[in-house]
Design a protein around this motif. Structure first.
Motif, PDB file in Angstrom:
ATOM      1  N   HIS A 175       0.819  -1.213   0.000  1.00 42.48           N
ATOM      2  CA  HIS A 175       0.000   0.000   0.000  1.00 42.48           C
ATOM      3  C   HIS A 175       0.853   1.265   0.000  1.00 42.48           C
ATOM      4  N   LEU A 176       2.184   1.109   0.002  1.00 39.54           N
ATOM      5  CA  LEU A 176       3.064   2.280   0.060  1.00 39.54           C
ATOM      6  C   LEU A 176       2.837   3.207  -1.136  1.00 39.54           C
ATOM      7  N   THR A 177       2.662   4.471  -0.818  1.00 42.24           N
ATOM      8  CA  THR A 177       2.660   5.508  -1.859  1.00 42.24           C
ATOM      9  C   THR A 177       3.885   6.403  -1.737  1.00 42.24           C
ATOM     10  N   HIS A 178       4.505   6.436  -0.542  1.00 38.43           N
ATOM     11  CA  HIS A 178       5.649   7.316  -0.288  1.00 38.43           C
ATOM     12  C   HIS A 178       6.736   6.515   0.409  1.00 38.43           C
ATOM     13  N   LEU A 179       7.925   6.436  -0.231  1.00 39.26           N
ATOM     14  CA  LEU A 179       9.059   5.728   0.357  1.00 39.26           C
ATOM     15  C   LEU A 179      10.285   6.621   0.265  1.00 39.26           C
ATOM     16  N   ASP A 180      10.848   6.972   1.427  1.00 32.39           N
ATOM     17  CA  ASP A 180      12.007   7.860   1.497  1.00 32.39           C
ATOM     18  C   ASP A 180      13.085   7.198   2.333  1.00 32.39           C
ATOM     19  N   LEU A 181      14.161   6.764   1.657  1.00 32.29           N
ATOM     20  CA  LEU A 181      15.321   6.146   2.319  1.00 32.29           C
ATOM     21  C   LEU A 181      16.572   6.975   2.055  1.00 32.29           C
ATOM     22  N   SER A 182      16.426   8.249   1.844  1.00 33.33           N
ATOM     23  CA  SER A 182      17.535   9.113   1.453  1.00 33.33           C
ATOM     24  C   SER A 182      18.505   9.349   2.608  1.00 33.33           C
ATOM     25  N   PHE A 183      19.707   9.825   2.236  1.00 29.77           N
ATOM     26  CA  PHE A 183      20.753  10.168   3.203  1.00 29.77           C
ATOM     27  C   PHE A 183      21.109   8.996   4.116  1.00 29.77           C
ATOM     28  N   ASN A 184      21.276   7.837   3.520  1.00 26.31           N
ATOM     29  CA  ASN A 184      21.820   6.677   4.206  1.00 26.31           C
ATOM     30  C   ASN A 184      23.000   6.174   3.380  1.00 26.31           C
ATOM     31  N   THR A 185      23.435   4.959   3.603  1.00 23.32           N
ATOM     32  CA  THR A 185      24.535   4.401   2.805  1.00 23.32           C
ATOM     33  C   THR A 185      24.122   3.065   2.195  1.00 23.32           C
ATOM     34  N   PHE A 186      22.892   2.979   1.738  1.00 19.65           N
ATOM     35  CA  PHE A 186      22.460   1.778   1.034  1.00 19.65           C
ATOM     36  C   PHE A 186      23.301   1.603  -0.225  1.00 19.65           C
ATOM     37  N   SER A 187      23.645   0.359  -0.525  1.00 16.34           N
ATOM     38  CA  SER A 187      24.491   0.075  -1.687  1.00 16.34           C
ATOM     39  C   SER A 187      23.808  -0.971  -2.559  1.00 16.34           C
ATOM     40  N   GLY A 188      24.524  -1.369  -3.618  1.00 16.48           N
ATOM     41  CA  GLY A 188      23.958  -2.326  -4.542  1.00 16.48           C
ATOM     42  C   GLY A 188      23.051  -1.647  -5.552  1.00 16.48           C
ATOM     43  N   SER A 189      22.282  -2.428  -6.255  1.00 14.55           N
ATOM     44  CA  SER A 189      21.388  -1.903  -7.283  1.00 14.55           C
ATOM     45  C   SER A 189      19.985  -1.701  -6.715  1.00 14.55           C
ATOM     46  N   ILE A 190      19.169  -1.004  -7.475  1.00 17.54           N
ATOM     47  CA  ILE A 190      17.771  -0.826  -7.069  1.00 17.54           C
ATOM     48  C   ILE A 190      17.058  -2.153  -7.280  1.00 17.54           C
ATOM     49  N   PRO A 191      16.505  -2.714  -6.221  1.00 17.25           N
ATOM     50  CA  PRO A 191      15.944  -4.073  -6.335  1.00 17.25           C
ATOM     51  C   PRO A 191      14.677  -4.102  -7.172  1.00 17.25           C
ATOM     52  N   SER A 192      14.440  -5.257  -7.758  1.00 22.01           N
ATOM     53  CA  SER A 192      13.255  -5.440  -8.584  1.00 22.01           C
ATOM     54  C   SER A 192      11.973  -5.434  -7.766  1.00 22.01           C
ATOM     55  N   LEU A 193      12.131  -5.561  -6.426  1.00 20.37           N
ATOM     56  CA  LEU A 193      10.950  -5.600  -5.571  1.00 20.37           C
ATOM     57  C   LEU A 193      10.091  -4.351  -5.733  1.00 20.37           C
ATOM     58  N   LEU A 194      10.733  -3.249  -6.112  1.00 14.69           N
ATOM     59  CA  LEU A 194       9.961  -2.012  -6.220  1.00 14.69           C
ATOM     60  C   LEU A 194       8.838  -2.130  -7.243  1.00 14.69           C
ATOM     61  N   SER A 195       9.008  -3.036  -8.282  1.00 17.15           N
ATOM     62  CA  SER A 195       7.959  -3.206  -9.284  1.00 17.15           C
ATOM     63  C   SER A 195       6.744  -3.949  -8.651  1.00 17.15           C
ATOM     64  N   ASN A 196       6.608  -4.520  -7.353  1.00 10.87           N
ATOM     65  CA  ASN A 196       5.354  -4.985  -6.711  1.00 10.87           C
ATOM     66  C   ASN A 196       4.607  -3.823  -6.095  1.00 10.87           C
ATOM     67  N   LEU A 197       5.357  -2.793  -5.947  1.00 10.20           N
ATOM     68  CA  LEU A 197       4.859  -1.549  -5.281  1.00 10.20           C
ATOM     69  C   LEU A 197       4.189  -0.653  -6.316  1.00 10.20           C
ATOM     70  N   GLN A 198       3.106  -0.993  -6.831  1.00 11.60           N
ATOM     71  CA  GLN A 198       2.440  -0.320  -7.934  1.00 11.60           C
ATOM     72  C   GLN A 198       1.762   0.977  -7.536  1.00 11.60           C
ATOM     73  N   HIS A 199       1.648   1.234  -6.214  1.00 12.49           N
ATOM     74  CA  HIS A 199       0.963   2.449  -5.767  1.00 12.49           C
ATOM     75  C   HIS A 199       1.924   3.590  -5.462  1.00 12.49           C
ATOM     76  N   LEU A 200       3.235   3.354  -5.638  1.00 13.91           N
ATOM     77  CA  LEU A 200       4.217   4.383  -5.307  1.00 13.91           C
ATOM     78  C   LEU A 200       3.984   5.652  -6.120  1.00 13.91           C
ATOM     79  N   THR A 201       3.925   6.749  -5.409  1.00 11.40           N
ATOM     80  CA  THR A 201       3.852   8.062  -6.059  1.00 11.40           C
ATOM     81  C   THR A 201       5.081   8.906  -5.749  1.00 11.40           C
ATOM     82  N   HIS A 202       5.807   8.559  -4.670  1.00  8.40           N
ATOM     83  CA  HIS A 202       6.995   9.325  -4.270  1.00  8.40           C
ATOM     84  C   HIS A 202       8.079   8.342  -3.873  1.00  8.40           C
ATOM     85  N   LEU A 203       9.216   8.372  -4.588  1.00  9.71           N
ATOM     86  CA  LEU A 203      10.339   7.500  -4.278  1.00  9.71           C
ATOM     87  C   LEU A 203      11.603   8.339  -4.189  1.00  9.71           C
TER      88      LEU A 203
END
Length: 691
Positions: free
Chosen positions: A252-280
């Protein structure tokens, strides 16, 4: 309008009980009210009030303390005094409001809530379900532990930037009616949530724990049980590793903010289950790899910010972004993207920031179809093209940055009016533009002619995008545009662009000709940089009209003539650089000009006066030499000596010529001409022997 002699129940903002006729509601929010609320104000006689809002007014004066008389309005159920400028202690009388259901005291100056007042309020107001105290000082009030032990009535708890302490427990997150929890900016709150498996009944939809301290460096896996979340913000929380896959449970996520951290790697494909995202927002991490095509499947996206990562490698910006028809903000600045720009961009874009990549090729003319663009930043790339005059159709454009690319040629205007009327930042520096300065565009910069404050703007406002914002109860989600500009001789990053940042940077090109007088009409300018060009002629006197100017750089040109005395009117000027030109005459004195050093004028051989060591004589530079000991002792200096020496030399040469011409007196000729006579004799003897 409020008019005497009319029924007050018909006034705007006034609500009356139709049976009793009593005033039960008063909403004066955003009414521009100023001054003090006096203790004997008739406001406090409205004892039948149920709702009262003074939000977004500013009660400044000698008595801007929180009035204790609010505690006498005992029938209040909703009290909103946010953004009112109150300070000091929240009076204990506030706990008398036992019928309160909603309390909003956020965004006041140094408002403090004591522990005793808080405990009394929570004990008496047993129906209180909405508590909004953002930016109040609650460093001495253990609200988290008190709320955790309360009944399950609380639906909204907003304590951002309050200095709150304690541990965020799973019991608090699992309150069955809690919808919104905002604890952002409280560095002394410890987040350790070992078990949320029993939180299936949790109705939490909004969670902001940015800047809180997580006990580990990972997002607790138990967060996956908060399946009703629509907004999750965990920025600036020292989190690292890869973005966890369990976030895919939060569908149900529409807004996901993980900024200003040190996450690494690639953007995971999981984000494509999140069809309601309006803000990333995944900006300011260490995410690498190619730009994922899967983001093109998030068709509801309105804001996408991936700035300051390592995206790119051999990747380009995928053309599938054109499918994001709702996208308002696309911020991919400071990555490693390369290749050409997509031929088509979403038409609803308001912000497009691709600064600091390795993009090349031409600008797609389809950008002119993005008629809502406000911020277009393509600086610091390898784009090679002529000036995109077709951008003139973007009437809302406020920021245009094309600096540090390979643009070339003269800047030609195809229109004569309404060219970039709202532009406040124009940066085309460090390119290969040539020809005359773009006078037609300068005349069209209408917004640069309006000083901030003249149209009711606050000098603390920022350029913000309102379209992608969401209001969760009392919580406003904001996106701020950013820009990197050379200000006052330094390259500065503005993570938020203040609306008073009015700047023109045309430096490091091959512009020629004179500086147009039209610059003098841009009274809102705070920075003007025309350095490192081939400009000639005088400095326009009209620049003295730019009273808001803080930085003026005209260095490394071929400007000539005197420095206009009108420039001393620039009381806000902090940085002046006129070096490496052909200026002459005396440097103006007074006001800010008395604060500038030699560096502001070096390389102008014809200048004189303070702060240079060259003094002026009728505005002509005269080199000042240090006096000698002889001058100090005998009262005359090097000038008479030099005159005497010159005269003596001329007289001596004349006499010598006469002596050698007539051969008299012979003793003098023999002394100084003997060598010549000997040579002559030797020559004669050699000739005789030869014959």
């Amino acid at each position: 309008m409020w008019k005497h002699g009319t029924d007050c129940c018909s006034w705007i903002g006034v609500t009356c009980d139709y049976v009793s006729g009593h005033v039960i509601g008063l909403d004066l929010s955003c009414s521009g009210l100023v001054g003090n609320i006096h203790p004997n104000s008739t406001l406090f006689q409205l004892t039948h009030l149920h709702t009262l809002s003074f939000a977004y007014n500013y009660f400044l004066g000698n008595n801007d303390q929180f009035p204790s008389q609010f505690g006498g309005l005992i029938n209040l159920t909703h009290l909103n005094l946010s953004y009112c400028g109150f300070k000091g202690d929240i009076p204990s009388q506030i706990s008398h409001l036992s019928k309160l259901q909603s309390l909003d005291l956020s965004f006041n100056d140094d408002l403090k809530l004591k522990e005793t007042t808080l405990k009394s309020l929570l004990q008496n107001a047993t129906t209180l379900h909405e508590i909004v105290l953002g930016y109040a000082d609650m460093s001495s009030s253990p609200l988290l532990s008190l709320i955790s032990n309360m009944s399950s009535l609380v639906t909204t708890l907003s304590l951002g930037e309050t200095g709150s302490k304690g541990h965020l427990t799973s019991h608090l997150l699992c309150l069955p009616n809690l919808h919104e929890l905002n604890l952002k900016g409280n560095e002394n709150i410890q987040v350790s949530v070992p078990n949320l498996n029993n939180c299936s009944a949790s109705s939490l939809t909004f969670l902001d724990l940015s800047l809180c301290q997580f006990s580990g460096s990972q997002i607790p896996s138990s967060f996956s049980n908060l399946t009703h979340l629509t907004s999750l913000t965990l920025s600036s929380s020292n989190l690292n590793g890869s973005i966890p896959s369990f976030l895919s449970n939060l569908q149900h996520l529409t807004h996901l903010d993980l900024s200003f951290n040190t996450f690494s790697g690639s953007i995971p494909s999981l984000l494509s289950n999140l069809q309601h995202l309006t803000h990333l927002d995944l900006s300011y991490n260490k995410i690498s790899g190619q730009f994922p095509n899967l983001l093109g499947q998030l068709t509801k996206l309105q804001t996408l910010s991936l700035r300051s990562n390592g995206l790119g490698g051999k990747g380009t910006i995928p053309h599938c972004l054109a499918n994001l028809s709702n996208l308002n903000v696309l911020d991919l600045q400071r990555n490693k993207l390369h290749g050409t720009l997509p031929s088509i961009f979403p038409r609803n874009l308001i912000t497009l920031n691709l600064n600091g990549n390795q993009l090349e090729g031409h600008l797609p003319k389809s950008l002119s179809n993005c008629t809502s663009l406000v911020d277009l930043n393509l600086g610091d790339n390898q784009i090679e093209d002529t000036f995109p005059h077709w951008l003139q159709s973007l009437q809302d454009l406020e920021v245009l940055v094309l600096g540090s690319n390979k643009f070339y040629g003269a800047i030609v205007s195809l229109k004569t009016n309404d060219m970039f009327p709202n532009l406040i930042i124009f940066d085309i520096s460090s390119n290969n533009f040539s020809g005359q300065l773009p006078k037609a565009y300068i005349k069209g910069f209408q917004a640069m002619k309006i000083v901030v404050g003249e149209v009711g703007k606050s000098s603390f406002d920022y350029i913000r995008r309102y379209e992608p914002f969401y209001l969760f109860g009392n919580i406003l989600l904001e996106y701020d545009d950013s820009v990197t500009e050379t200000m006052k001789g330094l390259r500065s990053n503005f993570e938020k662009i203040p609306n008073f940042l009015v700047s023109i940077d045309l430096s490091s090109n091959r512009f020629e000709g004179e500086i147009p007088d039209d610059f003098g009409e841009l009274s809102a300018l705070i920075s003007l940089n025309l350095s490192h060009n081939r400009l000639i002629g005088p400095i326009p006197h009209s620049l003295g009209n730019l009273t808001s100017l803080e930085s003026l750089d005209l260095s490394s040109n071929m400007l000539a003539g005197k420095i206009p005395s009108e420039l001393t009117n620039l009381n806000s000027l902090e940085v002046l650089n006129l070096s490496s030109n052909r200026l002459e005459g005396s440097i103006p004195r007074g006001k800010q000009f008395d604060t500038f050093s030699n560096d502001s004028y070096e390389g102008n051989m014809g200048l004189c006066g303070f702060p240079l060591t060259i003094q002026c004589n009728n505005n002509v530079p005269q080199q000042e030499y240090p006096s000698s000991e002889a001058e100090d002792k005998f009262g005359f200096g090097w000038k008479p000596v030099a005159i005497g020496y010159a005269c003596g030399t001329v007289l001596g040469i004349g006499l010598g010529f006469c002596v050698f011409s007539i051969g008299k007196p012979q003793w003098l000729v023999i002394i100084f001409g003997g060598t010549r006579r000997i040579k002559r004799r030797s020559h004669g003897n050699r000739h005789a022997r030869t014959t």
